[in-house]
Design a protein around this motif. Sequence first.
Motif: not given
Length: 193
Positions: A78-81, A168-170, A176-177
């Motif tokens: 969610d934080r990435q979103l 994304y981190d890592g 794509a979201i």
Amino acid sequence: MTVSIQRLSPAEFAMLAPTLVDIYMEAMGYAPSIRTGRIRVWKGEVRSPGFTALAAVDDGVIVGVAYGFIGTRERWWDRQLVRAMHELGGPTQRDREMLADYFEVAEIHVSPSYQGRGIGKRLLTELLRAAPTRWALLSTPEVAGEANNAFRLYRAFGFTDVARNFLYDGDSRPFAILALDLAGAQYGSAGAQ
């Protein structure tokens, strides 16, 4: 070949996590070094609100997995979103509506030797049928021209772009979201069933 789609209880999912993660790793091409960490994470996912898991089974052998849960503010994804939305100048009103009421399609994978047989479509149909939210969101690795089974599946269901080429981190691959408004979705119709 008769592949059945079976619902997994949280306890069954946790017990089967090593097998399910192996399908994920093979389908995604991830290195064996992440296996132990992914198994731990997947076992922990069963505590997520609205957790729903399915397995595709062929003659007693698991050949596919799909699971998800209700999105919440404290989750990493969610934080990435939210970060992706901010990078695009948002969140917009639509973004805020999604963030308030979405089911995260965390994973959907089919063993490579079983891909292209409609198993992913069946898994996603059943997973979305159980979703208790207005929206469904997921991410998938970017592919030139969206030329793979995953993008074809998601587009057939009506998923639209939230963000593209997101890092994304890592993970060095762009993702794509995608989002689907379940209130207006026709995923149970002939087009996506």
